[in-house]
Scaffold this motif. Structure first.
Motif, PDB file in Angstrom:
ATOM      1  N   UNK A 148     -24.005 -11.970   1.579  1.00 39.76           N
ATOM      2  CA  UNK A 148     -24.684 -10.708   2.321  1.00 39.76           C
ATOM      3  C   UNK A 148     -25.805 -10.218   1.552  1.00 39.76           C
ATOM      4  N   UNK A 149     -27.005 -10.114   1.992  1.00 40.86           N
ATOM      5  CA  UNK A 149     -28.203  -9.739   1.520  1.00 40.86           C
ATOM      6  C   UNK A 149     -28.564  -8.276   1.850  1.00 40.86           C
ATOM      7  N   UNK A 150     -28.909  -7.513   0.812  1.00 43.85           N
ATOM      8  CA  UNK A 150     -29.613  -6.052   0.831  1.00 43.85           C
ATOM      9  C   UNK A 150     -30.709  -5.970   0.491  1.00 43.85           C
ATOM     10  N   UNK A 151     -31.702  -5.635   1.086  1.00 41.28           N
ATOM     11  CA  UNK A 151     -33.186  -5.637   0.645  1.00 41.28           C
ATOM     12  C   UNK A 151     -33.649  -4.230   0.349  1.00 41.28           C
ATOM     13  N   UNK A 152     -34.196  -3.953  -0.847  1.00 42.36           N
ATOM     14  CA  UNK A 152     -34.440  -2.608  -1.265  1.00 42.36           C
ATOM     15  C   UNK A 152     -35.993  -2.877  -1.701  1.00 42.36           C
ATOM     16  N   UNK A 153     -36.848  -1.826  -1.512  1.00 40.22           N
ATOM     17  CA  UNK A 153     -38.477  -2.070  -1.912  1.00 40.22           C
ATOM     18  C   UNK A 153     -38.479  -1.342  -3.426  1.00 40.22           C
ATOM     19  N   UNK A 154     -37.580  -0.523  -3.777  1.00 40.18           N
ATOM     20  CA  UNK A 154     -37.532  -0.077  -5.057  1.00 40.18           C
ATOM     21  C   UNK A 154     -36.810  -0.603  -5.843  1.00 40.18           C
ATOM     22  N   UNK A 155     -37.050  -1.301  -7.014  1.00 38.39           N
ATOM     23  CA  UNK A 155     -36.287  -1.885  -7.791  1.00 38.39           C
ATOM     24  C   UNK A 155     -35.111  -1.137  -8.568  1.00 38.39           C
ATOM     25  N   UNK A 156     -35.598   0.189  -9.087  1.00 40.59           N
ATOM     26  CA  UNK A 156     -34.708   0.835  -9.726  1.00 40.59           C
ATOM     27  C   UNK A 156     -33.486   1.133  -8.587  1.00 40.59           C
ATOM     28  N   UNK A 157     -33.712   1.490  -7.679  1.00 45.73           N
ATOM     29  CA  UNK A 157     -32.530   1.673  -6.336  1.00 45.73           C
ATOM     30  C   UNK A 157     -32.035   0.516  -6.068  1.00 45.73           C
ATOM     31  N   UNK A 158     -32.650  -0.602  -6.084  1.00 41.12           N
ATOM     32  CA  UNK A 158     -31.945  -1.957  -5.815  1.00 41.12           C
ATOM     33  C   UNK A 158     -31.010  -1.998  -6.892  1.00 41.12           C
ATOM     34  N   UNK A 159     -31.337  -1.927  -8.125  1.00 39.57           N
ATOM     35  CA  UNK A 159     -30.456  -2.082  -9.289  1.00 39.57           C
ATOM     36  C   UNK A 159     -29.216  -1.182  -9.169  1.00 39.57           C
ATOM     37  N   UNK A 160     -29.373   0.065  -8.689  1.00 36.22           N
ATOM     38  CA  UNK A 160     -28.363   0.980  -8.729  1.00 36.22           C
ATOM     39  C   UNK A 160     -27.369   0.842  -7.607  1.00 36.22           C
ATOM     40  N   UNK A 161     -27.956   0.197  -6.242  1.00 37.98           N
ATOM     41  CA  UNK A 161     -27.147  -0.315  -5.358  1.00 37.98           C
ATOM     42  C   UNK A 161     -26.475  -1.570  -5.692  1.00 37.98           C
ATOM     43  N   UNK A 162     -26.886  -2.370  -6.418  1.00 36.02           N
ATOM     44  CA  UNK A 162     -25.893  -3.460  -6.832  1.00 36.02           C
ATOM     45  C   UNK A 162     -24.929  -3.103  -7.950  1.00 36.02           C
ATOM     46  N   UNK A 163     -24.936  -1.996  -8.567  1.00 37.70           N
ATOM     47  CA  UNK A 163     -24.277  -1.643  -9.444  1.00 37.70           C
ATOM     48  C   UNK A 163     -23.058  -0.880  -8.498  1.00 37.70           C
ATOM     49  N   UNK A 164     -23.522  -0.142  -7.611  1.00 41.44           N
ATOM     50  CA  UNK A 164     -22.393   0.494  -6.703  1.00 41.44           C
ATOM     51  C   UNK A 164     -21.658  -0.452  -6.021  1.00 41.44           C
ATOM     52  N   UNK A 165     -22.285  -1.715  -5.460  1.00 43.76           N
ATOM     53  CA  UNK A 165     -21.602  -2.488  -4.793  1.00 43.76           C
ATOM     54  C   UNK A 165     -20.570  -3.354  -5.651  1.00 43.76           C
ATOM     55  N   UNK A 166     -20.884  -3.537  -7.002  1.00 45.26           N
ATOM     56  CA  UNK A 166     -19.998  -4.044  -7.707  1.00 45.26           C
ATOM     57  C   UNK A 166     -18.911  -3.441  -7.921  1.00 45.26           C
ATOM     58  N   UNK A 167     -19.042  -1.843  -7.966  1.00 45.17           N
ATOM     59  CA  UNK A 167     -17.957  -0.825  -8.331  1.00 45.17           C
ATOM     60  C   UNK A 167     -17.073  -1.044  -7.238  1.00 45.17           C
ATOM     61  N   UNK A 168     -17.706  -0.954  -5.977  1.00 48.51           N
ATOM     62  CA  UNK A 168     -16.886  -1.231  -4.569  1.00 48.51           C
ATOM     63  C   UNK A 168     -16.145  -2.223  -4.304  1.00 48.51           C
ATOM     64  N   UNK A 169     -16.663  -3.507  -4.723  1.00 47.76           N
ATOM     65  CA  UNK A 169     -16.191  -4.793  -4.328  1.00 47.76           C
ATOM     66  C   UNK A 169     -15.416  -5.135  -5.450  1.00 47.76           C
TER      67      UNK A 169
END
Length: 612
Positions: free
Chosen positions: A51-72
């Protein structure tokens, strides 16, 4: 000489290795040099492999990925183009390092021949994250990235690379341009879970000749062109599984549940459960008849031995403590830090496996990895020991509620208490005051209803909205996040989602006191009481603002609700979290310092009889 792969071939192989390694979510920011990865990931999403998640801000993208890892509980990559985009990832990488999160940084890059030439958007990306990653690999353009990606995934899981490096180096005895194709060990935390960096240079062309989203272009290159020894194609994908939901019944060693055979010594020991301690700390405290001092993000703050307002009690009852057993990483409380620093208190840290938040020899606690040894160290609480703490906690909680009920309007403590008691599913606590408000006012319950997250690796306020969004998306369950107004404003851009992007079930509760309230409870608050410093303290630490959160939420298409009293707050928080919404609670931070002083005085009075 090995034939050079096209950029699309290399990208497809990299994506195939990620899927093979258990990756199910990928966050990507737009860019040109990373286009091969973008196309390959889009093909994999079409095949329902991820599943892809597109974000225009790299800092926010990285923290989103961090949260995805914590959640999954899975490794999650963040993919960027070259240049400053990679530098934007550093805060999340630092947090992932100290918190032990499987964050995979995949940065696209210019090929070796373009480095050092002044080429547009080109810098030195290999080694950019230094000691904050478990391994770093720079894969030459045109090389097969499969083995390096797979080994990086192992490194992110805390599997040491040393036994694998020699084999990989032999397999790549003559790498092009002299660049290593095997990940390089970095930093002092090998063997601990954490982030890794995969740098992937690409040469033109950066797009597929014919894009049919099947993973095959006009020359027949597919994601399965390479095979492992034994014939297994690298594109083979293990059965898809959903992210595991962290449960509350954990298979801990029996010796942690029952005191060791020889643990007959009675000692006035306390169990300190810091961030990430887990339910094992609660089981240990209960089995050994010891008071449990558990931070909210320990996920051990429940059960009969958990002491709610422990930080207000340590000053009065802490002098009786003989030993302390530490689970996880305690970060919130100065009284706990003072207890662990006392020369007359023997301390032990339970560490069954390597962690990234401290280096061996840098803490005073005795490090214990065997459950029986820990049990023998702690001993069993003498008669009346845990009962004393329970009675004090009960009296303190009543006193706290009395003060809060007498306070006009809503306060951060009241909001924290209500959020703690009314949240189901996942709870994300922002740094600064919110997590400390919950720590003081969140009464422990018998059985927890929510799994608690907080960015306590480095305790920054940045990326909190993105992290919470990622947790909700990764866990696929309703999530509530409690944060202050500055924390929210710092990361408000992470509310931006493009049409069709997966949307989390996330409710953000913002305690809006028009600035930074935590500093008024620290030494700066006392300095600010002096007329000569009042203006400077307010400007430099209070950082007041006039942001209209309702208008900001509307601009991002987020439902907003302003809550004005405790009854309305409890009603709103009792409702299920569906879709994205914001609850704003306005408070007055000018009363914060005096409020905490009143709470401390009331608790001292309420527990004074117990000292006689």
């Amino acid at each position: 000489m090995t034939a050079q792969l096209s950029s699309m071939e290399a990208a497809r192989l990299a994506v195939s290795a990620l899927v093979w390694g258990g990756v199910r979510d990928v966050v990507i920011a737009p860019g040109s040099r990373s286009a091969p990865l973008a196309y390959a990931l889009a093909e994999a999403e079409t095949r329902e492999e991820l599943r892809l998640h597109v974000r225009i801000d790299e800092r926010g993208a990285a923290f989103t990925a961090l949260g995805l890892s914590l959640g999954s509980l899975r490794p999650v990559p963040v993919v960027t183009t070259s240049g400053t985009a990679v530098g934007e990832l550093l805060p999340a990488v630092m947090e992932a390092n100290h918190a032990g999160v499987e964050l995979l940084v995949i940065s696209a890059d210019r090929p070796e021949e373009m480095r050092g030439t002044g080429a547009n958007q080109t810098t030195v990306q290999p080694g950019l994250f230094g000691i904050h990653v478990r391994s770093a690999v720079d894969i030459p353009a045109g090389d097969d990235p499969t083995d390096a990606v797979r080994t990086s995934l192992l490194s992110a899981k805390g599997i040491p690379l040393a036994p694998l490096l020699e084999d990989l180096r032999e397999m790549a005895a003559t790498p092009s341009q002299g660049q290593p194709t095997a990940p390089t060990d970095l930093g002092p935390h090998q063997g601990a879970v954490g982030p890794v960096h995969i740098n992937l240079p690409f040469r033109d062309p950066l797009f597929p000749e014919q894009r049919d989203f099947t993973g095959q272009d006009d020359v027949g290159a597919t994601a399965t062109v390479a095979a492992e020894p034994g014939g297994r194609p690298t594109g083979d994908v293990p059965p898809k599984t959903e992210g595991r939901e962290p449960g509350w019944t954990i298979d801990w060693p029996v010796s942690l549940v029952e005191p060791a055979v020889h643990a007959t010594d009675e000692r006035r020991t306390v169990v300190v459960a810091g961030h990430g301690a887990g339910a094992i700390a609660e089981a240990f405290a209960r089995a050994h008849r010891l008071p449990l001092l558990a931070e909210p993000s320990s996920n051990a703050r429940f059960g009969p031995n958990a002491i709610g307002p422990y930080r207000m009690l340590l000053g009065r009852f802490g002098t009786q403590v003989e030993r302390a057993v530490v689970f996880g990483r305690p970060t919130l409380s100065r009284p706990v830090a003072a207890l662990l620093a006392r020369e007359d208190v023997q301390t032990a840290l339970y560490q069954p496996e390597p962690v990234a938040w401290f280096e061996p020899g840098r803490r005073r606690e005795r490090v214990i990895s065997e459950p029986e040894d820990l049990s023998l160290f702690a001993g069993s609480g003498p008669d009346g020991w845990v009962q004393l703490w329970r009675r004090a906690a009960g009296a303190a909680d009543v006193a706290l509620i009395h003060v809060l009920d007498a306070e006009p309007g809503l306060t951060g403590l009241r909001v924290g208490r209500s959020v703690w008691l009314n949240t189901r599913g996942r709870l994300v606590l922002g740094s600064s005051n919110p997590i400390r408000d919950v720590d003081l006012a969140g009464t422990p319950i018998d059985i927890p209803d929510a799994f608690v997250h907080a960015n306590r690796g480095l305790a920054g306020i940045d990326g909190t909205v993105a992290t919470a969004s990622g947790i909700a998306l990764g866990a696929r369950i309703g999530t509530r996040a409690l944060m202050g107004d500055l924390t929210f404003l710092h990361d408000a851009g992470s509310l931006l989602l493009g049409p069709g992007e997966p949307e989390p079930d996330l409710q953000i509760v913002v305690v809006n006191d028009s600035g930074g309230g935590i500093f008024s409870t620290l030494e700066h608050g006392k300095v600010g009481e002096q007329a000569s410093y009042a203006s400077a303290v307010e400007r430099l630490f209070g950082t007041p603002h006039r942001a209209d959160l309702a208008s900001l939420a509307a601009g991002y298409g987020i439902q907003h609700r302003l809550v004005k009293d405790a009854d309305e707050l409890d009603t709103v928080l009792s409702e299920p979290v569906i879709g994205r919404s914001m609850v704003e609670v306005r408070t007055d931070r000018s009363r914060l310092r005096s409020l905490h002083a009143e709470v401390a005085a009331a608790i001292a009075t309420a527990t004074s009889e117990l000292l006689r």
